[in-house]
Structures are given as structure tokens and as C-alpha cells.
Motif scaffolding. Structure first.
Motif, PDB file in Angstrom:
ATOM      1  N   ILE A 161       0.902  -1.474  -0.164  1.00 34.61           N
ATOM      2  CA  ILE A 161       0.095  -0.179  -0.189  1.00 34.61           C
ATOM      3  C   ILE A 161       0.834   1.119  -0.002  1.00 34.61           C
ATOM      4  O   ILE A 161       1.885   1.117   1.065  1.00 34.61           O
ATOM      5  CB  ILE A 161      -1.004   0.314   1.501  1.00 34.61           C
ATOM      6  CG1 ILE A 161      -1.535  -1.098   1.580  1.00 34.61           C
ATOM      7  CG2 ILE A 161      -1.821   1.294   1.543  1.00 34.61           C
ATOM      8  CD1 ILE A 161      -2.409  -1.112   2.893  1.00 34.61           C
ATOM      9  N   ALA A 162       0.581   2.266  -0.871  1.00 32.13           N
ATOM     10  CA  ALA A 162       1.500   3.389  -0.898  1.00 32.13           C
ATOM     11  C   ALA A 162       0.617   4.435  -0.460  1.00 32.13           C
ATOM     12  O   ALA A 162      -0.416   4.688  -1.180  1.00 32.13           O
ATOM     13  CB  ALA A 162       1.919   3.356  -1.962  1.00 32.13           C
ATOM     14  N   ARG A 163       1.044   5.629  -0.197  1.00 30.41           N
ATOM     15  CA  ARG A 163       0.861   7.228  -0.288  1.00 30.41           C
ATOM     16  C   ARG A 163       1.267   7.528  -1.476  1.00 30.41           C
ATOM     17  O   ARG A 163       1.723   7.684  -2.076  1.00 30.41           O
ATOM     18  CB  ARG A 163       1.249   7.568   1.629  1.00 30.41           C
ATOM     19  CG  ARG A 163       1.242   9.204   1.259  1.00 30.41           C
ATOM     20  CD  ARG A 163       1.672   9.418   2.213  1.00 30.41           C
ATOM     21  NE  ARG A 163       1.996  11.579   2.166  1.00 30.41           N
ATOM     22  CZ  ARG A 163       2.021  12.031   3.179  1.00 30.41           C
ATOM     23  NH1 ARG A 163       3.468  11.922   3.548  1.00 30.41           N
ATOM     24  NH2 ARG A 163       1.858  13.608   3.315  1.00 30.41           N
ATOM     25  N   VAL A 164       0.457   8.446  -1.722  1.00 36.90           N
ATOM     26  CA  VAL A 164       0.025   9.575  -2.687  1.00 36.90           C
ATOM     27  C   VAL A 164       0.020  10.430  -2.879  1.00 36.90           C
ATOM     28  O   VAL A 164      -1.270  10.826  -2.350  1.00 36.90           O
ATOM     29  CB  VAL A 164      -0.771   8.342  -4.583  1.00 36.90           C
ATOM     30  CG1 VAL A 164       0.068   9.497  -5.660  1.00 36.90           C
ATOM     31  CG2 VAL A 164      -0.192   6.924  -4.680  1.00 36.90           C
ATOM     32  N   ASN A 165       0.507  11.436  -3.332  1.00 35.59           N
ATOM     33  CA  ASN A 165       0.585  12.207  -2.933  1.00 35.59           C
ATOM     34  C   ASN A 165       0.433  13.489  -4.054  1.00 35.59           C
ATOM     35  O   ASN A 165      -0.260  14.725  -3.507  1.00 35.59           O
ATOM     36  CB  ASN A 165       2.697  13.438  -2.427  1.00 35.59           C
ATOM     37  CG  ASN A 165       3.044  12.525  -1.646  1.00 35.59           C
ATOM     38  OD1 ASN A 165       2.570  12.963  -0.542  1.00 35.59           O
ATOM     39  ND2 ASN A 165       3.724  11.578  -1.345  1.00 35.59           N
ATOM     40  N   ASP A 166       0.364  13.201  -5.225  1.00 39.25           N
ATOM     41  CA  ASP A 166      -0.104  13.563  -6.215  1.00 39.25           C
ATOM     42  C   ASP A 166      -1.198  12.689  -6.555  1.00 39.25           C
ATOM     43  O   ASP A 166      -1.844  12.324  -7.202  1.00 39.25           O
ATOM     44  CB  ASP A 166       0.452  14.100  -7.043  1.00 39.25           C
ATOM     45  CG  ASP A 166      -0.145  14.369  -8.743  1.00 39.25           C
ATOM     46  OD1 ASP A 166      -1.114  15.249  -8.966  1.00 39.25           O
ATOM     47  OD2 ASP A 166       1.680  15.527  -9.181  1.00 39.25           O
ATOM     48  N   PRO A 167      -2.575  13.194  -6.687  1.00 41.89           N
ATOM     49  CA  PRO A 167      -3.579  12.004  -6.972  1.00 41.89           C
ATOM     50  C   PRO A 167      -3.727  12.077  -9.108  1.00 41.89           C
ATOM     51  O   PRO A 167      -3.973  10.639  -8.982  1.00 41.89           O
ATOM     52  CB  PRO A 167      -4.980  13.303  -6.751  1.00 41.89           C
ATOM     53  CG  PRO A 167      -4.733  14.350  -5.860  1.00 41.89           C
ATOM     54  CD  PRO A 167      -3.591  14.006  -6.128  1.00 41.89           C
ATOM     55  N   ARG A 168      -2.998  12.652  -9.681  1.00 40.98           N
ATOM     56  CA  ARG A 168      -2.800  12.570 -10.422  1.00 40.98           C
ATOM     57  C   ARG A 168      -1.673  10.975 -10.716  1.00 40.98           C
ATOM     58  O   ARG A 168      -1.563  10.758 -11.943  1.00 40.98           O
ATOM     59  CB  ARG A 168      -1.713  13.426 -11.633  1.00 40.98           C
ATOM     60  CG  ARG A 168      -3.063  14.933 -11.315  1.00 40.98           C
ATOM     61  CD  ARG A 168      -1.964  15.835 -12.200  1.00 40.98           C
ATOM     62  NE  ARG A 168      -1.333  16.756 -11.524  1.00 40.98           N
ATOM     63  CZ  ARG A 168      -0.378  17.538 -11.454  1.00 40.98           C
ATOM     64  NH1 ARG A 168      -0.671  17.932 -12.513  1.00 40.98           N
ATOM     65  NH2 ARG A 168       0.734  17.369 -10.814  1.00 40.98           N
ATOM     66  N   ASN A 169      -1.261  10.952 -10.239  1.00 44.54           N
ATOM     67  CA  ASN A 169      -0.300   9.536  -9.922  1.00 44.54           C
ATOM     68  C   ASN A 169      -0.602   8.484  -9.693  1.00 44.54           C
ATOM     69  O   ASN A 169      -0.314   7.348  -9.501  1.00 44.54           O
ATOM     70  CB  ASN A 169       0.842   9.704  -9.503  1.00 44.54           C
ATOM     71  CG  ASN A 169       2.333  11.109  -9.480  1.00 44.54           C
ATOM     72  OD1 ASN A 169       2.226  11.333 -10.767  1.00 44.54           O
ATOM     73  ND2 ASN A 169       2.872  11.615  -9.225  1.00 44.54           N
ATOM     74  N   LEU A 170      -1.850   8.108  -9.042  1.00 41.18           N
ATOM     75  CA  LEU A 170      -2.506   7.157  -8.763  1.00 41.18           C
ATOM     76  C   LEU A 170      -3.118   6.049  -9.568  1.00 41.18           C
ATOM     77  O   LEU A 170      -2.648   4.469  -9.844  1.00 41.18           O
ATOM     78  CB  LEU A 170      -4.605   7.949  -8.085  1.00 41.18           C
ATOM     79  CG  LEU A 170      -4.796   8.398  -7.246  1.00 41.18           C
ATOM     80  CD1 LEU A 170      -5.769   9.510  -6.711  1.00 41.18           C
ATOM     81  CD2 LEU A 170      -4.222   7.386  -5.833  1.00 41.18           C
ATOM     82  N   ARG A 171      -3.584   6.234 -11.865  1.00 41.37           N
ATOM     83  CA  ARG A 171      -2.822   5.798 -12.437  1.00 41.37           C
ATOM     84  C   ARG A 171      -2.245   4.888 -11.767  1.00 41.37           C
ATOM     85  O   ARG A 171      -2.390   3.428 -12.168  1.00 41.37           O
ATOM     86  CB  ARG A 171      -3.514   6.530 -13.293  1.00 41.37           C
ATOM     87  CG  ARG A 171      -3.790   5.498 -14.987  1.00 41.37           C
ATOM     88  CD  ARG A 171      -4.148   6.440 -15.676  1.00 41.37           C
ATOM     89  NE  ARG A 171      -2.928   7.074 -16.510  1.00 41.37           N
ATOM     90  CZ  ARG A 171      -2.081   7.151 -16.958  1.00 41.37           C
ATOM     91  NH1 ARG A 171      -1.575   5.862 -17.038  1.00 41.37           N
ATOM     92  NH2 ARG A 171      -1.280   8.059 -17.039  1.00 41.37           N
ATOM     93  N   ILE A 172      -1.013   5.129 -12.441  1.00 40.64           N
ATOM     94  CA  ILE A 172       0.369   4.676 -12.394  1.00 40.64           C
ATOM     95  C   ILE A 172       0.490   3.701 -11.351  1.00 40.64           C
ATOM     96  O   ILE A 172       0.375   2.736 -11.730  1.00 40.64           O
ATOM     97  CB  ILE A 172       1.831   5.597 -12.281  1.00 40.64           C
ATOM     98  CG1 ILE A 172       1.059   6.386 -13.254  1.00 40.64           C
ATOM     99  CG2 ILE A 172       3.082   4.998 -12.568  1.00 40.64           C
ATOM    100  CD1 ILE A 172       2.607   7.793 -13.652  1.00 40.64           C
ATOM    101  N   PHE A 173      -0.071   4.097  -9.750  1.00 41.12           N
ATOM    102  CA  PHE A 173       0.395   3.374  -8.594  1.00 41.12           C
ATOM    103  C   PHE A 173      -1.021   1.915  -9.065  1.00 41.12           C
ATOM    104  O   PHE A 173      -0.294   0.709  -9.555  1.00 41.12           O
ATOM    105  CB  PHE A 173       0.268   3.727  -7.504  1.00 41.12           C
ATOM    106  CG  PHE A 173       1.240   4.105  -7.017  1.00 41.12           C
ATOM    107  CD1 PHE A 173       1.858   3.464  -6.085  1.00 41.12           C
ATOM    108  CD2 PHE A 173       1.143   5.595  -7.936  1.00 41.12           C
ATOM    109  CE1 PHE A 173       2.935   4.616  -5.611  1.00 41.12           C
ATOM    110  CE2 PHE A 173       2.397   6.229  -6.969  1.00 41.12           C
ATOM    111  CZ  PHE A 173       3.511   5.741  -5.872  1.00 41.12           C
ATOM    112  N   ARG A 174      -1.949   1.679  -9.659  1.00 37.09           N
ATOM    113  CA  ARG A 174      -2.971   1.513 -10.045  1.00 37.09           C
ATOM    114  C   ARG A 174      -2.631   0.246 -10.822  1.00 37.09           C
ATOM    115  O   ARG A 174      -2.637  -1.067 -10.395  1.00 37.09           O
ATOM    116  CB  ARG A 174      -4.683   1.779  -9.794  1.00 37.09           C
ATOM    117  CG  ARG A 174      -4.854   1.844  -8.561  1.00 37.09           C
ATOM    118  CD  ARG A 174      -6.511   2.988  -8.842  1.00 37.09           C
ATOM    119  NE  ARG A 174      -6.537   3.431  -7.724  1.00 37.09           N
ATOM    120  CZ  ARG A 174      -7.265   4.827  -7.476  1.00 37.09           C
ATOM    121  NH1 ARG A 174      -7.650   5.511  -8.402  1.00 37.09           N
ATOM    122  NH2 ARG A 174      -8.055   5.009  -6.285  1.00 37.09           N
TER     123      ARG A 174
END
Length: 223
Positions: free
Chosen positions: A98-111
Motif C-alpha cells: 500500500i502506498a501513500r500518493v501525494n499527487d492524485p494524478r499519479n494514482l493511475r500509475i500505482f493502480r
């Protein structure tokens, strides 16, 4: 449960405290020496503090990553959180990252790479207190005077099934007295059918006798 946390800042420290209060074992990897020293004094319970870079496999191994049930990256750098989760997931086969994502625009990359994530613009504490870290199960409500529970189960990365193909509902060995009623995904929710498939990150909505909650927790953790 054994949890390794990369990042000992405010979020990482709070998360470690919550987990330790719940009698879990915790290891924190922190790159800043003064922060690591402070945590080693402030925390109580069964914990380990490692001074080092959470993106370095050597420090992850020092933290006992090979026996970890969950790895959490909580630093303020999205690239660091992504790399450390990738190492934990691909090198050490940690079942849940599980990761904290500081920039919501990066959520897609993590998922896209199969890492569960929460944006720092949301209340990360809610994720901590619910299913994400404290056993993958959140009791939503009690029914029939408390004898039956409606619970949500987050599907972890699976050890015994192909994560890309998912696991058919029919293949989940639910105990007698329980059933999966619905699936909640990132973009949708559906009542299950005989063809429904669960994927890591999905939420299974389960109706079960109250005394089966722990058994269901273990069942999904061992998929």
C-alpha cells in the motif's frame, strides 16, 4: 501481523503507533537519522526501527521484509513510494503493498502496477482504521440483533492465484454461514453472479455470522 513501513514521518509514525496498539509487529525504515532516533524512543511494543532508504532492498531485508504480511510506503515522494513498493512486491513477494500518493494524478500509475494506494488529499487515517491494514476486513454493520455482520473485504495480492486473471467467486471457499453478496471495484459495484471474478484491490461485500469474521479474514489473506 507483521508490517513494514517505509517512511517514519507524521503519517508513518501514526500508522506504526496504531498498529502497535493493536498488538501487531512493526518495522519502520526511515532515511533521516534524527527521525529514526526519535521513533526508536517514542514507539512502544514489538517494533524495529531501521535507519536507511526504504527503496534499498538491503534495508528492506534488514527490516524483515521476507516475513511481512503488508508493506506500506508513506514518504512524501511518490517516486520513492512506487519504487519501494515495487521492490517489496516483486523481489520479496510481499502479499500486500500500500502506498501513500501525494499527487492524485499519479494514482493511475500505482493502480496499473497493482499497488493499492491512497491520496494524501484523502483521510489516510480512515484507511488505516478500516480494512487496509488491520486485517483486510471492515465490519460495516450488524444485522439481526448483532448475530450477522455485513463486512467489506479488500482482496489482497494473491499468493496462490494469478493476480491478472483474478479468482472466480465460485473458487473462493467461503465457510458455511457466509456468502459474498457483491463486488465493489474502483469504478463500479455489482451484485455477484456465477461468472463474477475478484481481482486485487476489489472489495467483496460479505454477509456472515459474527463468529466467522476472523475465519473470513484468514481465508482472504491466504488466497
Amino acid at each position: 501481523m507483521y508490517v513494514v513501513i517505509a517512511g517514519g514521518g507524521k503519517i508513518g509514525a501514526y500508522l506504526a503507533k496504531v498498529l502497535l496498539e493493536s498488538k501487531n509487529e512493526v518495522a519502520v525504515i526511515e532515511e533521516k537519522l534524527s527521525t529514526a532516533d526519535r521513533l526508536s524512543v517514542q514507539l512502544t511494543g514489538s517494533y524495529l526501527v531501521i535507519h536507511g532508504d526504504g527503496c534499498d532492498s538491503r534495508y528492506q531485508e534488514d527490516a524483515g521484509i521476507r516475513k511481512a504480511d503488508i508493506f506500506v510506503a508513506t514518504t512524501g515522494q511518490d517516486d520513492s513510494n512506487l519504487v519501494s513498493c515495487e521492490i517489496a512486491q516483486r523481489v520479496f513477494n510481499v502479499p500486500r503493498c500500500i502506498a501513500r500518493v501525494n499527487d492524485p494524478r499519479n494514482l493511475r500509475i500505482f493502480r496499473k502496477v497493482g499497488i493499492e494506494c491512497v491520496s494524501s488529499t484523502t483521510l489516510i487515517a480512515n484507511m488505516i482504521e478500516e480494512e487496509a491494514l488491520l486485517g483486510s476486513v471492515s465490519v460495516v454493520s450488524s444485522l439481526t440483533h448483532g448475530d450477522v455482520a455485513l463486512i467489506e473485504v479488500v482482496i489482497p495480492r494473491m499468493r496462490h492465484h494469478d493476480n491478472a486473471s483474478g479468482i472466480p467467486i465460485a473458487s473462493v471457499p467461503m465457510p458455511e454461514g457466509s456468502l459474498i453478496a457483491a463486488i465493489v471495484t474502483e469504478n463500479d459495484a455489482e451484485v455477484i453472479t456465477e461468472n463474477s471474478v475478484l481481482y486485487p484491490g476489489d472489495k467483496a461485500v460479505v454477509v456472515a455470522d459474527n463468529d466467522l469474521v476472523d475465519e473470513i479474514r484468514e481465508l482472504f489473506r491466504d488466497l
